[in-house]
Design a protein around this motif. Structure first.
Motif, mmCIF file in Angstrom:
data_model
loop_
_atom_site.group_PDB
_atom_site.id
_atom_site.type_symbol
_atom_site.label_atom_id
_atom_site.label_comp_id
_atom_site.label_asym_id
_atom_site.label_seq_id
_atom_site.Cartn_x
_atom_site.Cartn_y
_atom_site.Cartn_z
ATOM 1 N N UNK A 16 0.838 -1.154 -0.103
ATOM 2 C CA UNK A 16 -0.015 -0.032 0.127
ATOM 3 C C UNK A 16 0.710 1.209 -0.047
ATOM 4 N N UNK A 17 1.886 1.232 0.989
ATOM 5 C CA UNK A 17 2.671 2.380 1.107
ATOM 6 C C UNK A 17 3.529 2.713 -0.356
ATOM 7 N N UNK A 18 3.841 1.710 -0.916
ATOM 8 C CA UNK A 18 4.808 2.118 -2.166
ATOM 9 C C UNK A 18 3.861 2.951 -3.185
ATOM 10 N N UNK A 19 2.494 2.355 -3.213
ATOM 11 C CA UNK A 19 1.669 2.990 -4.035
ATOM 12 C C UNK A 19 0.900 4.265 -3.625
ATOM 13 N N UNK A 20 1.426 4.718 -2.401
ATOM 14 C CA UNK A 20 0.698 5.934 -1.931
ATOM 15 C C UNK A 20 -0.779 5.523 -1.402
ATOM 16 N N UNK A 21 -1.092 4.190 -1.163
ATOM 17 C CA UNK A 21 -2.444 3.886 -0.958
ATOM 18 C C UNK A 21 -2.628 3.803 0.682
ATOM 19 N N UNK A 22 -3.563 2.879 0.821
ATOM 20 C CA UNK A 22 -3.978 2.588 2.400
ATOM 21 C C UNK A 22 -3.883 1.522 2.702
ATOM 22 N N UNK A 23 -3.560 1.182 4.067
ATOM 23 C CA UNK A 23 -3.143 -0.186 4.690
ATOM 24 C C UNK A 23 -4.287 -0.255 5.925
ATOM 25 N N UNK A 24 -4.947 -1.280 5.550
ATOM 26 C CA UNK A 24 -5.993 -1.311 6.992
ATOM 27 C C UNK A 24 -6.000 -2.798 7.717
ATOM 28 N N UNK A 25 -6.460 -2.236 9.014
ATOM 29 C CA UNK A 25 -6.360 -3.493 9.839
ATOM 30 C C UNK A 25 -7.694 -4.045 9.913
ATOM 31 N N UNK A 26 -8.237 -5.188 9.741
ATOM 32 C CA UNK A 26 -9.524 -5.800 10.116
ATOM 33 C C UNK A 26 -9.357 -6.929 11.014
#
Ligand code: GLU
Length: 450
Positions: free
Chosen positions: A29-39
């Motif tokens: 996620x971080x590499x793509x500037x995205x979001x990393x969620x905890x479920x």
């Protein structure tokens, strides 16, 4: 926008395998500037525990993997209910009543005939009357998802490449128990859709779940996310180890390991990229690339972890280490000791030896006389070239006494540090300094012999 998720069940502590999955999802996620969620997958109310939820959060924070958002399944039951109703209306879920024993028997019969133990869909033939009959007996149904045998299952796996599954070779999975509680498969899809998950990256033990879940996404009118399944993690010996399943952040902390040593190792093992100690997440993120992941198991070698940890410690600033250093250990001492440490916590042992008090074990008369006499040499010599003090002292004593090797070094080490092993004397002696060194040598020399 890339959105990934890490979806642990809070039924225990995270172990190395979970941590690796979390890390890879964060990096993706971080590499793509995205979001990393905890479920938090806590639909199993009996086995899920709040203290484990808290431990998962704390572990992720400690590792530098703080998620960008959190959802928990127990708070989303209404959503599952709605989706379930839609599937029910579309005939994609059906009621079944077989007990575990009945199913087991069916499986055994099929296996006995050398047939794959696939659920026979007997429940699909039940009439309204049959259902009424079960209801009258007080038997509630469990629910199965009806796979579409006519729909080919295929995806291009981010690690494994093109995958194909035949739905007719799989059992319709049970998605809901008779008590209304949920099994993992369906809520996971509903959440992935609702949370806008674009990439599901998880262990290869989930490959056959993915085949089923792809049909669930379609049945829920949603395009499936991209999937990638990584090879399993094995111990340094190349075997699945029990220890790995129980090693977690608590052990790493106890061992005094740096989070970035763990991340550096877990990010690269199982890939074609070299394992290197990286100081921060950005450095790891830059090189993260699923196409470098291989199919062979990833080896988690504790010796390699310690090597990476040492590299990080050798480059660590005093300010970063300071909170974990013994009181009074200043920058100069840190820089001198640092190259000799595998862990920051090892500094304590060094510092204890530097500041003392140290007690020399009993020496032979001869050795005691030797170290006692060495005090004068230690006092007389030039201490200005710090890195050369140990060499200067031992050279001078070698000349004066003819002692060499162990006979020369060991009594001195014992007198100066109190122990027969430990930190490198070249680095240690300048920190002990002239006065303490002379005093320790004298004290060891004047001890009465046994
Ligand atoms: N709770 C599931 C597990 O820990 C999640 C799997 C998934 O990533 O979908 O296996």
């Amino acid at each position: 926008m890339i959105v990934t998720r890490f979806a642990p069940s809070p039924t225990g502590q995270l172990h190395v395998g979970n941590i690796r999955t979390a890390l890879h999802n964060a990096l993706l996620a971080r590499k793509a500037g995205g979001r990393f969620m905890l479920r938090i997958d806590d639909t199993d109310a009996e086995r899920s525990r709040e203290d484990f939820v808290e431990a998962i959060r704390a572990d992720l924070d400690w590792l530098g993997l703080t998620p960008d958002g959190e959802e928990r399944q127990s708070a989303r039951l209404a959503l599952y209910e709605q989706a379930f109703e839609r599937l029910r209306a579309a005939g994609r879920v059906y009621r079944a009543y077989e007990t575990a024993q009945e199913l087991d028997l069916k499986r055994k019969i099929l296996l006995g005939r050398k047939l794959p133990p696939i659920y026979d869909r007997a429940a699909l033939d039940l009439t309204d009357q049959d259902h009424a009959h079960f209801a009258a007996e007080g038997k509630a149904p469990h629910w199965r998802f009806r796979l579409d045998h006519g729909e080919a299952i295929a995806w291009d796996d981010g690690i494994r490449g093109p995958q194909h599954f035949d739905a007719s070779a799989m059992s319709d999975p049970v998605v809901r128990r008779a008590d209304g509680s949920w099994l993992y498969m369906l809520p996971s899809c509903i959440d992935d859709i609702d949370m806008g998950i674009t990439d599901v990256l998880r262990g290869e033990d989930h490959v056959s779940n993915t085949a089923v879940q792809i049909q669930m996404f379609t049945a829920l009118n949603a395009p499936p996310p991209r999937f990638a399944h990584e090879a399993l993690l094995v111990g340094g010996e190349g075997k699945l180890s029990k220890r790995l399943g129980s090693t977690g952040v608590a052990d790493f902390r106890e061992q005094g390991l740096e989070p970035m040593a763990i991340n550096s190792l877990l990010a690269r093992i199982g890939t074609s990229q070299p394992v290197e100690a990286k100081q921060d997440m950005t450095a790891l993120t830059d090189g993260f690339d699923l196409s470098t992941f291989g199919r062979a198991p990833a080896r988690f070698d504790e010796a390699e972890l310690l090597r990476l940890n040492a590299q990080l410690v050798h480059a660590m600033d005093h300010a970063d280490a300071a909170p974990r250093l013994p009181e009074g250990m200043d920058e100069k001492a840190w820089l001198t000791i640092r190259p000799n440490l595998e862990r920051v916590s090892d500094a304590r042992e060094w510092w204890q030896v530097v500041t003392g008090p140290v007690e020399c074990p009993e020496l032979s008369d001869e050795d005691a006389a030797f170290v006692g006499a060495s005090a004068d040499a230690a006092e007389a010599m030039d201490w200005s070239d710090e890195s050369g003090t140990w060499k200067a002292l031992t050279e001078a004593l070698k000349q004066a006494t003819g002692r060499k090797g162990k006979a020369l070094f060991l009594p001195l080490r014992l007198a100066l540090t109190g122990i027969d092993h430990g930190p490198d004397m070249n680095a240690l002696l300048p920190l002990i300094g002239r006065d303490r060194a002379a005093q320790r040598l004298r004290a060891a020399g004047s001890r009465p012999a046994a």
